[in-house]
Write a protein that holds these residues in place. Structure first.
Motif, short mmCIF file in Angstrom:
data_model
loop_
_atom_site.label_atom_id
_atom_site.label_comp_id
_atom_site.label_asym_id
_atom_site.label_seq_id
_atom_site.Cartn_x
_atom_site.Cartn_y
_atom_site.Cartn_z
N ARG A 150 0.95 -0.93 0.07
CA ARG A 150 -0.21 -0.44 0.20
C ARG A 150 0.93 1.86 0.13
N PHE A 209 -1.60 4.41 -1.01
CA PHE A 209 -2.72 4.32 -0.68
C PHE A 209 -2.15 4.95 0.87
N ALA A 251 -1.60 8.60 -5.21
CA ALA A 251 -1.95 6.89 -5.42
C ALA A 251 -2.86 7.41 -7.47
N TYR A 252 -3.67 8.26 -7.16
CA TYR A 252 -3.79 8.47 -8.16
C TYR A 252 -3.21 9.15 -9.25
N VAL A 289 1.80 3.29 -10.86
CA VAL A 289 1.66 1.96 -10.07
C VAL A 289 -0.06 1.40 -10.47
N HIS A 290 -0.50 0.44 -10.95
CA HIS A 290 -1.72 -0.38 -10.28
C HIS A 290 -1.45 -1.27 -9.29
N LEU A 291 -1.92 -1.62 -9.17
CA LEU A 291 -2.29 -2.84 -8.37
C LEU A 291 -4.10 -3.57 -8.16
N ALA A 346 -5.46 -3.24 -14.50
CA ALA A 346 -4.51 -2.96 -14.67
C ALA A 346 -3.83 -2.66 -15.72
N CYS A 348 -3.21 0.61 -18.78
CA CYS A 348 -3.23 1.29 -18.91
C CYS A 348 -1.05 0.96 -18.86
#
Lengths: 289, 384
Positions: B48, B53, B73-74, B78-80, B148, B151
């Motif tokens: 996180r 986050f 985060a936005y 990096v995507h989760l 994810a 992008c």
């Protein structure tokens, strides 16, 4: 992975009986009275205002009277504004309560309920004391020399609106709280994660997912506030009559039950249509959940 | 190689709990790194922190050479992939996959092209119009991956991505994820408590325990040269012994375990008489029937106390006379041979029995079997 839709437990062949009291209650106290009401709308009355069981379209016809159309439109308008204001103020509160840490939620919710501990009429009179010409707010305004003469606040459309918003705000907060509580926090994080700014996450994820709560909240405000007469009476001083006042009047001093019934039946029809529309939309959503 | 993610001295507290304590970690570009640890070890907090986050209390997070410690985060590339997948229930599969592109303002034509590529990549073609609740667990996971990956993030984080799948599907997905990573070349960071997935999937493993990274290294390093008893027992099985140093010569230690076992380990000097902990993988224990194996220095006698059938393997629990308990494994041969009375196996039925090489089919595996066992000194790992 577990089946995401838990199946309802079977209640057995007589399980339906558990709901019997509800059906009896609805039949005796909702369906039947409304049928009587609709029946009255088509009745005639004698010179003393006594209802006569004779078919007549006079009461229905009066609904088209411009005076009453104007009152209806004003009621719709005021209720609409009150609904919008309740959503505007209630949504952030409901959302905040629903997303608060679990151990705080119920305690915070009690705060929303506290106003109900005092009689509604007492609270409305309290507003009148605050708003009237010699009231607290006017005294303060003059004391601080912001105004030289009292401002007319009570007995205006604004006062009625204030009264409506004040009365119905808790009813907006509760359904929004319920749907915010159900909202999976991971979905909001997923929106951020995929590059949504807080505002866009709100518009694209939070708002659509709390929609059922918003619809319920809107109905909880809109429908009762159209029929509400006490607030218009007290805070509007009779100067801002709403449909509710007219109906009350017809059954009271006006002694024109058929016309009152016609107004009531008209509102009922409108609400049924509104509810059907709202539920249809939600039914579709529910299918996709 | 260039580090794609770097954590520098990162700490994070929740109230009185130290979730992450002074962690430094560097993840090279294009690798699969697994953060492996038990629940509550802080691995999810690390994830996180990388996703954005959570913010660090102390220390910094670097992504592709830039300090992103305070970047929300936005705005992180990096995507989760969430453990629950977190698919938007009010959007179709295609809309879910397109979400990130839409938020980034990718034009519609380009968006549609990339969405269909991503859907192709994870093999969920034909389901574009479905809602998440109309998909199976495996399909949801693929949608989450596509959403994810579409992008083209610099790093893909995966939080226990396989935990919701049944065993068979999990195995298939492990292999598929590895292939997928090689295809897209994106740095993957896994979080899991499942050491088996970690071994299968990762290039490197960082073992997390109590908010710290106990050891990081290649999969083989972690498995063969665990640095702590925790790592040895959390990743794979291990016999953990307390041993006393009897003597040392050069980089060799002579250790005594219990009353009747003496082992040699490769390890730089320790004081004589000191207590050390050693870890030995069960499969590194060599053994045979007592009467088949010559008695030599460094071999010990034991009795099979218990056997557990594990499909391809039989897990055996041995006990020496001095009370040292050893876990080992043997390849499971056919059931008859396991229970048959010891008989010499032959590969040429015509040749006289005594002159033939013995085939290892004859192995002790039944309760009460007397065995002789030994272990190579390379396989005795001194841990902290």
């Amino acid at each position: 992975m577990a089946d995401p839709t838990p199946r309802k437990r079977a209640l057995g062949p007589f399980g339906g009986l558990l709901a019997a009291p509800l059906f009896v209650w609805l039949l005796a106290l909702v369906v039947l009275p409304n049928l009587i009401l609709i029946g009255y709308a088509f009745c005639d009355r004698d010179d003393l205002g006594q209802v006569v069981p004779r078919f007549s379209l006079e009461a229905i016809g009066r609904l088209a009277d411009p005076t009453y159309v104007r009152i209806l439109l004003r009621s719709l308008w005021l209720s609409g504004i009150a609904t919008a204001a309740c959503l505007l103020f209630g949504y952030p509160v409901g959302y905040y309560l629903g997303r608060a840490p679990e151990r705080w939620r119920s305690k915070l919710l009690v705060l929303v309920m506290i106003p109900f501990w005092t009689s509604f009429l007492v609270r409305t009179y309290a507003w009148m004391i605050l708003l009237r010409s010699e009231g607290l707010i006017n005294a303060l305004l003059q004391y601080t020399r912001l105004t030289s003469a009292p401002v007319d606040m009570l007995y205006t459309e604004g006062a009625v609106l204030l009264g409506l918003v004040y009365a119905y705000l808790p009813f907006t907060i509760l359904p929004i709280y319920a749907s915010a509580e159900k909202l999976d926090g991971a979905l909001v994080e997923a929106a951020y994660d995929l590059g949504a700014s807080p505002w866009r996450a709100f518009v694209h994820v939070i708002l659509p997912l709390t929609r059922p709560g918003i619809v319920a909240a809107a109905l909880f405000v809109f429908i009762p506030s159209i029929g509400m007469f006490a607030i218009a009476d007290l805070m509007g001083g009779g100067r801002v009559p709403l449909v509710g006042n007219v109906i009350q009047n017809q059954f009271g001093q006006g002694r024109n039950w058929p016309f009152g019934a016609a107004l009531g039946a008209g509102l009922l029809l409108m609400f049924v249509a509104l509810l059907a529309w709202a539920l249809r939309k939600d039914g579709e959503e529910a299918l996709h959940r | 190689m260039e580090a794609m993610i770097e954590l520098r001295g990162v700490s994070k507290r929740y109230g009185a709990v130290d979730a992450v304590r002074d962690v430094s970690l560097s993840i090279p570009s294009g690798e699969i790194l697994t953060l492996l640890g038990p629940s509550g070890s802080g691995k999810t907090t690390l994830l996180r922190l990388i996703a954005g986050f959570e913010t660090t209390d102390v220390g910094s997070v670097w992504l592709d050479g830039k300090d992103v410690t305070r970047v929300p985060a936005y705005e992180r590339d990096v995507h989760l992939v969430f453990q629950s997948y977190a698919l938007f229930p009010h959007l179709s599969v295609a809309e879910n996959v397109a979400f990130g592109l839409k938020m980034r303002g990718v034009a519609k034509a380009e968006r549609e092209k990339r969405v269909s590529e991503a859907i192709e990549l994870v093999q969920i073609g034909g389901m574009e119009k479905r809602r998440p609740n109309e998909l199976s667990g495996g399909q949801r996971q693929r949608v989450a991956l596509a959403r994810a990956l579409v992008c083209r993030p610099k790093v893909l984080l995966l939080d226990e991505p396989l935990s919701a799948l049944d065993a068979k599907l999990r195995e298939a997905m492990q292999v598929e994820l590895k292939k997928l990573q090689q295809k897209v070349g994106i740095t993957f960071v896994f979080v899991t408590h499942d050491q088996e997935s970690a071994l299968v999937l990762s290039d490197r493993i960082a073992v997390v325990n109590q908010g710290r990274i106990e050891q990081q290294g290649s999969v083989a390093e972690i498995y063969d040269r665990p640095r702590t008893a925790f790592v040895a027992s959390f990743v794979g099985d291990a016999n953990i012994f307390r041993a006393k140093v009897l003597s040392h010569a050069g980089a060799k230690l002579r250790l005594s375990i219990g009353k009747d076992v003496e082992l040699v380990a490769n390890h730089p000097g320790r004081t004589i008489g000191a207590e050390v902990t050693v870890a030995i993988r069960p499969e590194k224990i060599r053994f045979g029937f007592e009467e088949d194996e010559p008695q030599m220095d460094g071999t010990f006698l034991a009795t099979v106390e218990q056997e557990i059938f594990r499909g391809p393997l039989v897990q055996l629990f041995l006990r020496t006379e001095g009370g040292v308990e050893i876990e080992t494994v043997a390849a499971a041969r056919s059931a008859e041979r396991q229970t048959a009375p010891p008989a010499k196996q032959t590969w040429d039925p015509a040749a006289p029995d005594s002159e033939l090489p013995r085939i290892s089919g004859r192995q002790p595996s039944a309760k009460g079997d007397r065995v002789r066992w030994w272990v190579n000194r390379d396989d005795v790992v001194v841990v902290e």
